[in-house]
Design an enzyme around this catalytic site. Structure first.
Site, mmCIF file in Angstrom:
data_model
loop_
_atom_site.group_PDB
_atom_site.id
_atom_site.type_symbol
_atom_site.label_atom_id
_atom_site.label_comp_id
_atom_site.label_asym_id
_atom_site.label_seq_id
_atom_site.Cartn_x
_atom_site.Cartn_y
_atom_site.Cartn_z
ATOM 1 N N ARG A 171 -11.039 88.433 15.489
ATOM 2 C CA ARG A 171 -12.067 89.423 15.871
ATOM 3 C C ARG A 171 -12.798 89.945 14.639
ATOM 4 O O ARG A 171 -13.103 91.142 14.537
ATOM 5 C CB ARG A 171 -11.439 90.605 16.626
ATOM 6 C CG ARG A 171 -10.814 90.269 17.943
ATOM 7 C CD ARG A 171 -11.864 89.833 18.975
ATOM 8 N NE ARG A 171 -11.295 89.749 20.289
ATOM 9 C CZ ARG A 171 -10.624 88.687 20.745
ATOM 10 N NH1 ARG A 171 -10.459 87.612 19.995
ATOM 11 N NH2 ARG A 171 -10.127 88.703 21.972
ATOM 12 N N SER A 245 -11.064 94.767 25.525
ATOM 13 C CA SER A 245 -9.955 95.310 24.733
ATOM 14 C C SER A 245 -10.505 96.345 23.764
ATOM 15 O O SER A 245 -11.428 96.044 23.007
ATOM 16 C CB SER A 245 -9.293 94.209 23.904
ATOM 17 O OG SER A 245 -8.783 93.198 24.728
ATOM 18 N N GLU A 340 -11.438 97.646 18.277
ATOM 19 C CA GLU A 340 -12.221 96.408 18.281
ATOM 20 C C GLU A 340 -13.728 96.699 18.380
ATOM 21 O O GLU A 340 -14.509 96.115 17.618
ATOM 22 C CB GLU A 340 -11.749 95.523 19.446
ATOM 23 C CG GLU A 340 -12.236 94.092 19.320
ATOM 24 C CD GLU A 340 -11.900 93.251 20.546
ATOM 25 O OE1 GLU A 340 -10.718 93.005 20.794
ATOM 26 O OE2 GLU A 340 -12.835 92.843 21.241
HETATM 27 N N1 EPU Z 1 0.553 93.693 28.644
HETATM 28 C C1 EPU Z 1 1.225 94.866 28.886
HETATM 29 N N2 EPU Z 1 0.560 95.861 29.538
HETATM 30 C C2 EPU Z 1 -0.698 95.720 29.979
HETATM 31 C C3 EPU Z 1 -1.388 94.516 29.740
HETATM 32 C C4 EPU Z 1 -0.721 93.498 29.064
HETATM 33 O O1 EPU Z 1 2.376 95.047 28.509
HETATM 34 O O2 EPU Z 1 -1.233 96.664 30.571
HETATM 35 C C5 EPU Z 1 1.265 92.602 27.951
HETATM 36 C C6 EPU Z 1 1.336 91.388 28.825
HETATM 37 O O3 EPU Z 1 2.521 91.406 29.538
HETATM 38 C C7 EPU Z 1 1.289 90.247 27.858
HETATM 39 C C8 EPU Z 1 0.601 90.809 26.648
HETATM 40 O O4 EPU Z 1 0.488 92.208 26.827
HETATM 41 O O5 EPU Z 1 2.573 89.861 27.459
HETATM 42 C C9 EPU Z 1 -0.756 90.187 26.432
HETATM 43 O O6 EPU Z 1 -1.645 90.517 27.487
HETATM 44 P P1 EPU Z 1 -2.975 89.684 27.786
HETATM 45 O O7 EPU Z 1 -2.681 88.259 28.035
HETATM 46 O O8 EPU Z 1 -3.737 90.420 28.815
HETATM 47 O O9 EPU Z 1 -3.758 89.680 26.414
HETATM 48 P P2 EPU Z 1 -4.087 90.811 25.343
HETATM 49 O O10 EPU Z 1 -3.350 90.489 24.105
HETATM 50 O O11 EPU Z 1 -3.898 92.168 25.882
HETATM 51 C C10 EPU Z 1 -6.057 89.449 24.327
HETATM 52 C C11 EPU Z 1 -7.478 89.671 23.933
HETATM 53 C C12 EPU Z 1 -8.383 89.621 25.159
HETATM 54 C C13 EPU Z 1 -8.232 88.255 25.807
HETATM 55 C C14 EPU Z 1 -6.754 88.038 26.168
HETATM 56 C C15 EPU Z 1 -6.506 86.651 26.673
HETATM 57 C C16 EPU Z 1 -7.419 91.077 21.950
HETATM 58 C C17 EPU Z 1 -7.630 92.440 21.381
HETATM 59 N N3 EPU Z 1 -7.608 90.966 23.267
HETATM 60 O O12 EPU Z 1 -5.655 90.548 25.142
HETATM 61 O O13 EPU Z 1 -9.715 89.762 24.714
HETATM 62 O O14 EPU Z 1 -9.032 88.157 26.968
HETATM 63 O O15 EPU Z 1 -5.935 88.206 25.000
HETATM 64 O O16 EPU Z 1 -6.642 85.745 25.628
HETATM 65 O O17 EPU Z 1 -7.105 90.134 21.206
HETATM 66 C C18 EPU Z 1 -11.366 91.405 24.260
HETATM 67 O O18 EPU Z 1 -11.221 91.123 23.061
HETATM 68 O O19 EPU Z 1 -12.196 92.278 24.651
HETATM 69 C C19 EPU Z 1 -10.520 90.754 25.239
HETATM 70 C C20 EPU Z 1 -10.530 91.097 26.523
#
Ligand code: EPU
Length: 349
Positions: A171, A245, A340
């Site tokens: 990012r 995010s 972000e």
């Molecule tokens: N999780 C929680 N609580 C929640 C949501 C998620 O504990 O409310 C846990 C999930 O269980 C999972 C982990 O967090 O183990 C990861 O969750 P998720 O797959 O939703 O991905 P993320 O790390 O929260 C990142 C990116 C997203 C992207 C997704 C999928 C960043 C800051 N965010 O989110 O990007 O869509 O992975 O690749 O890296 C964005 O940047 O705006 C964005 C939406």
């Protein structure tokens, strides 16, 4: 067509958080021919003592407007999509910066070009995509980046950047640093392929495909699966204001991650270079913020990493909630979260 000027411009429809701020002065750039005039009016504005550099607005999807911006705003509205180079298997697509990202993804797929399928349904414009090296479901923009064109709004000079010049990180890119301020991205070139190399390892993709009984997915199947996952988990900015995010997933040393995971069983961690990425969403949820609402500022009930505007939140109310979250995570986990989205009208969180 032409350069469109608007004073005291309402910004509510121009940022996906739906923050009801106003811009002192907004210029909408619809044609490259108008660049010299744009540079001139910006110089005039600077000469009158108004703060610079201008704020460049794409889809406004990675932005938190904490207070009315005093610098001029340049709204990027250049359009155009074309195949710039085609050697049979590898195809370079060039898109003007004002094109919307998801329609570009769908257009490339309709041309039989693979590569962007995991990045389907990301809000925002093509020009904004390299600024923060957008990424999702195991793919980042940099994996398919060829080059981009910029203009320096101070002196009107053009410069192209290749991937090395862009210094992409998680990012992150050179365009987030102060020395690239005032540089407007005008076009982006992406390297795509007629031969698909699908990335299905982000667990949810395989599950989603299996549930649709798809055993030999096409790139379009993957884009559809990713779009369904996103629609389920992430709020639609047209319905409830948000910027995706709000925090990055922190990257910490392997030793610190091991110690933390021992103390906090279940903390999701992924290797990231020689460091470890830990889930910000998980930590925020553990601190009790998921679904919380303070006035119209809130944390989404289905994803703890997404801050939302329930209607009429001011930008600084969302920022205040973000600070509370950051402080709580720092106290419990000893990790400082980084925002972000770009914060305008207040210091970056
Ligand atoms: N999780 C929680 N609580 C929640 C949501 C998620 O504990 O409310 C846990 C999930 O269980 C999972 C982990 O967090 O183990 C990861 O969750 P998720 O797959 O939703 O991905 P993320 O790390 O929260 C990142 C990116 C997203 C992207 C997704 C999928 C960043 C800051 N965010 O989110 O990007 O869509 O992975 O690749 O890296 C964005 O940047 O705006 C964005 C939406």
């Amino acid at each position: 067509m032409g350069l469109v000027r608007q004073a005291d411009a309402p910004l509510r429809g121009l940022n996906t958080f739906g923050i009801d701020a106003r811009a002192r002065l907004l210029w909408r750039l619809e044609s490259l021919d108008d660049l010299p005039q744009l540079c001139e009016v910006l110089r005039d504005d600077a000469g009158k003592g108004h703060p610079q550099p201008p704020l460049i607005l794409g889809g406004g999807s990675n932005l938190l407007i904490a207070d009315d911006p005093q610098q001029p705003i340049v709204q990027m509205a250049l359009r155009g999509l074309r195949i710039a180079q085609d050697d049979g298997n590898t195809v370079i697509v060039e898109a003007a910066a004002g094109e919307a990202w998801d329609p570009l993804v769908r257009w490339t797929l309709s041309q039989g070009l693979a590569g962007l399928e995991n990045l389907a349904l990301i809000p925002g414009t093509v020009g904004a995509a390299p600024i923060q090296n957008i990424g999702a479901y195991g793919v980042e923009l940099r994996n398919h980046f060829e080059s981009l064109d910029t203009v320096n709004l101070e002196d009107g000079t053009f410069r192209s950047f290749d991937a090395t010049d862009c210094a992409f990180g998680y990012r992150d890119s050179v365009f987030k640093r102060a020395d690239a301020a005032g540089r407007l991205v005008t076009a982006v070139r992406l390297r795509l392929s007629r031969v698909a190399d699908l990335k299905l390892d982000y667990g949810e993709i395989r599950t989603e495909l299996a549930e649709s009984h798809i055993t030999a997915p096409t790139p379009t199947d993957v884009a559809d699966a990713v779009s369904r996952i996103r629609r389920r988990k992430l709020p639609d900015p047209a319905v409830i204001g948000n910027a995706g995010s709000f925090f990055k997933n922190p990257q910490i040393d392997a030793g610190q991650a091991t110690a933390l995971a021992a103390r906090e069983p279940g903390l999701p961690c992924w290797p990231s270079g020689d460091q470890v990425k830990v889930s910000a969403a998980w930590m925020i949820e553990r601190c009790g913020f998921k679904g919380m609402r303070v006035g119209d500022a809130g944390v989404h009930a289905r994803h703890a990493l997404v801050l939302v505007n329930h209607g009429h939140a001011r930008g600084n109310e969302i920022l205040a909630l973000a600070s509370r979250i950051r402080d709580a995570v720092a106290t419990r986990f000893g990790i400082r979260l980084e925002a972000e989205p770009m914060v305008v009208g207040a210091p970056q969180l």
